[in-house]
Design an enzyme around this catalytic site. Sequence first.
Site, PDB file in Angstrom:
ATOM      1  N   CYS A 131       0.818  -1.223   0.000  1.00 36.60           N
ATOM      2  CA  CYS A 131       0.000   0.000   0.000  1.00 36.60           C
ATOM      3  C   CYS A 131       0.845   1.264   0.000  1.00 36.60           C
ATOM      4  O   CYS A 131       0.333   2.357  -0.225  1.00 36.60           O
ATOM      5  CB  CYS A 131      -0.937   0.018   1.204  1.00 36.60           C
TER       6      CYS A 131
ATOM      7  N   HIS B  15      -3.495   6.988   3.526  1.00 40.90           N
ATOM      8  CA  HIS B  15      -3.874   5.712   2.911  1.00 40.90           C
ATOM      9  C   HIS B  15      -5.280   5.354   3.380  1.00 40.90           C
ATOM     10  O   HIS B  15      -5.593   5.431   4.568  1.00 40.90           O
ATOM     11  CB  HIS B  15      -2.875   4.625   3.340  1.00 40.90           C
TER      12      HIS B  15
ATOM     13  N   ASN C 182     -10.141  -0.251   0.540  1.00 40.94           N
ATOM     14  CA  ASN C 182      -8.681  -0.195   0.481  1.00 40.94           C
ATOM     15  C   ASN C 182      -8.211  -0.672  -0.901  1.00 40.94           C
ATOM     16  O   ASN C 182      -8.373  -1.836  -1.240  1.00 40.94           O
ATOM     17  CB  ASN C 182      -8.110  -1.092   1.596  1.00 40.94           C
TER      18      ASN C 182
HETATM   19  O1  UT7 Z   1      -3.644  -1.593   3.751  1.00 40.07           O
HETATM   20  C1  UT7 Z   1      -2.788  -2.099   4.709  1.00 40.07           C
HETATM   21  C2  UT7 Z   1      -3.193  -1.668   6.014  1.00 40.07           C
HETATM   22  N1  UT7 Z   1      -4.404  -2.323   6.433  1.00 40.07           N
HETATM   23  C3  UT7 Z   1      -4.886  -1.965   7.577  1.00 40.07           C
HETATM   24  O2  UT7 Z   1      -4.302  -1.077   8.156  1.00 40.07           O
HETATM   25  C4  UT7 Z   1      -6.082  -2.642   8.144  1.00 40.07           C
HETATM   26  C5  UT7 Z   1      -5.916  -2.714   9.623  1.00 40.07           C
HETATM   27  N2  UT7 Z   1      -6.956  -3.404  10.364  1.00 40.07           N
HETATM   28  C6  UT7 Z   1      -8.244  -3.026  10.388  1.00 40.07           C
HETATM   29  O3  UT7 Z   1      -8.662  -2.157   9.671  1.00 40.07           O
HETATM   30  C7  UT7 Z   1      -9.137  -3.692  11.398  1.00 40.07           C
HETATM   31  O4  UT7 Z   1      -8.364  -4.420  12.302  1.00 40.07           O
HETATM   32  C8  UT7 Z   1     -10.228  -4.616  10.782  1.00 40.07           C
HETATM   33  C9  UT7 Z   1     -11.262  -3.777  10.069  1.00 40.07           C
HETATM   34  C10 UT7 Z   1      -9.591  -5.593   9.843  1.00 40.07           C
HETATM   35  C11 UT7 Z   1     -10.947  -5.375  11.901  1.00 40.07           C
HETATM   36  O5  UT7 Z   1     -11.497  -4.474  12.840  1.00 40.07           O
HETATM   37  P1  UT7 Z   1     -11.250  -4.720  14.390  1.00 40.07           P
HETATM   38  O6  UT7 Z   1     -11.980  -3.666  15.104  1.00 40.07           O
HETATM   39  O7  UT7 Z   1      -9.759  -4.769  14.588  1.00 40.07           O
HETATM   40  O8  UT7 Z   1     -11.960  -6.075  14.615  1.00 40.07           O
HETATM   41  P2  UT7 Z   1     -11.332  -7.438  15.191  1.00 40.07           P
HETATM   42  O9  UT7 Z   1     -10.336  -8.008  14.244  1.00 40.07           O
HETATM   43  O10 UT7 Z   1     -10.882  -7.144  16.555  1.00 40.07           O
HETATM   44  O11 UT7 Z   1     -12.599  -8.378  15.206  1.00 40.07           O
HETATM   45  C12 UT7 Z   1     -13.703  -8.104  16.013  1.00 40.07           C
HETATM   46  C13 UT7 Z   1     -14.761  -9.147  15.768  1.00 40.07           C
HETATM   47  C14 UT7 Z   1     -14.242 -10.574  15.650  1.00 40.07           C
HETATM   48  O12 UT7 Z   1     -15.140 -11.420  16.307  1.00 40.07           O
HETATM   49  P3  UT7 Z   1     -14.771 -12.069  17.735  1.00 40.07           P
HETATM   50  O13 UT7 Z   1     -13.505 -12.845  17.485  1.00 40.07           O
HETATM   51  O14 UT7 Z   1     -14.568 -10.881  18.626  1.00 40.07           O
HETATM   52  O15 UT7 Z   1     -15.958 -12.872  18.031  1.00 40.07           O
HETATM   53  C15 UT7 Z   1     -14.312 -10.853  14.172  1.00 40.07           C
HETATM   54  O16 UT7 Z   1     -14.541 -12.201  13.883  1.00 40.07           O
HETATM   55  O17 UT7 Z   1     -15.434  -8.858  14.536  1.00 40.07           O
HETATM   56  C16 UT7 Z   1     -15.506 -10.057  13.762  1.00 40.07           C
HETATM   57  N3  UT7 Z   1     -15.506  -9.696  12.360  1.00 40.07           N
HETATM   58  C17 UT7 Z   1     -16.629  -9.428  11.669  1.00 40.07           C
HETATM   59  N4  UT7 Z   1     -17.913  -9.398  12.008  1.00 40.07           N
HETATM   60  C18 UT7 Z   1     -18.805  -9.056  11.073  1.00 40.07           C
HETATM   61  C19 UT7 Z   1     -14.431  -9.578  11.551  1.00 40.07           C
HETATM   62  N5  UT7 Z   1     -14.851  -9.233  10.310  1.00 40.07           N
HETATM   63  C20 UT7 Z   1     -16.189  -9.132  10.370  1.00 40.07           C
HETATM   64  C21 UT7 Z   1     -17.181  -8.803   9.426  1.00 40.07           C
HETATM   65  N6  UT7 Z   1     -18.454  -8.771   9.813  1.00 40.07           N
HETATM   66  N7  UT7 Z   1     -16.875  -8.495   8.146  1.00 40.07           N
END
Ligand code: UT7
Length: 345
Positions: free
Chosen positions: A132, A272, A302
């Site tokens: 990215c 980004h 993204n």
């Molecule tokens: O381009 C390169 C750079 N990329 C980035 O910088 C991306 C960085 N990361 C992020 O943007 C975020 O970490 C995400 C958007 C990927 C995830 O958000 P988060 O607030 O960090 O969520 P999490 O990974 O802590 O997950 C929270 C919960 C999980 O469930 P449990 O384990 O707590 O039961 C996931 O399974 O949300 C769940 N989850 C979803 N639920 C509904 C993950 N994806 C989804 C989804 N819909 N699409």
Amino acid sequence: MTAPAPKKFKNPRAQYNFQGRTCSITGVGSYVPERVLTNAELEKRVETTDEWIVTRTGIRERRLAAKNECTSDMATQAALRAMKRAGVTAEQLDLIIVATVTPDMVFPSTACLVQRKLGARRAAGFDLEAACSGFIYGLEIGQQFIMSRTYDTVLVIGAEKLSTIVNWKDRNTCVLFGDGAGAAILQNRPQSHGLLTAVMGADGDKADLLCVPGGGSRCPASSESVAAGLHFLRMEGRETFKSAVQAMCTAAAEAMRRCEIEISQIKCVIPHQANRRIIDAVGERLGARPEQLFINVDRYGNTSAASVAIALDEAVDSGRIQRGDLVLLVVFGGGLTWGAAVIEW
Ligand code: UT7
């Protein structure tokens, strides 16, 4: 006649003797495919909700390239628009740099395929892989070629067809990414309107946070690698998020320090576009006012190397950025890689 007011920022490159060479961004352009994929459609594919996607990422829709439309096609469209704005013909191009993690093929480079599509017969070309962060890496490399008198006209493109490496069954990643391309023309011009400085960084210790494990020399394609899903993008979201905020803030602060400017002097901050929460956190830590931040992650998700390239074009096109304004680009991606650039537009 009164002397012009001194500029209220420093050009860190002015201390070196480039014998009159200055590098300007003379045109930008972008292209996104027509097909819009909404959160409502994703609700039908995986267990997710529009509400989750919007609150956790800020993304409402993203674009998907057509089956027969590959990265070089989108890159070429963005390039043609940038060339038109710059008034540059294909014959004038000396070098084409394409930043991408989704090349048309392993080789030849996507840059060579763009060269053919543009008919830019004089141009050399190569691909650059900094995930990215690729567009800032590309701008800096292109600028170096111009300042060193190697070339006069360089085309830098960030282009991705991420839909081909996304696992459409994995809700953790499939909601996040989209396809598109953005481009810039760099030229030697007496009036400098370009990069004042660019910070680039990398941390290979965290390479595993965001990667496509299969398809390279470590794990070449096989029926086993396909069955194991090794050709799909993998990301440890939470850790990547934390690293992104920290690295983007540090890089942006360093770029502004070099130019001896405060955040209040920046007309437009273009981060980004990975996640609205990352953009807001970076903006807040840098002390930027919300109206300084350029945001289009809601419409495109993204798009990796294309992300800030598309955003820069939209910011210029919509009049958010005018001649003479200071612009801050700040990026982060797999590698890990990051970067920040201050542009005098
Ligand atoms: O381009 C390169 C750079 N990329 C980035 O910088 C991306 C960085 N990361 C992020 O943007 C975020 O970490 C995400 C958007 C990927 C995830 O958000 P988060 O607030 O960090 O969520 P999490 O990974 O802590 O997950 C929270 C919960 C999980 O469930 P449990 O384990 O707590 O039961 C996931 O399974 O949300 C769940 N989850 C979803 N639920 C509904 C993950 N994806 C989804 C989804 N819909 N699409």
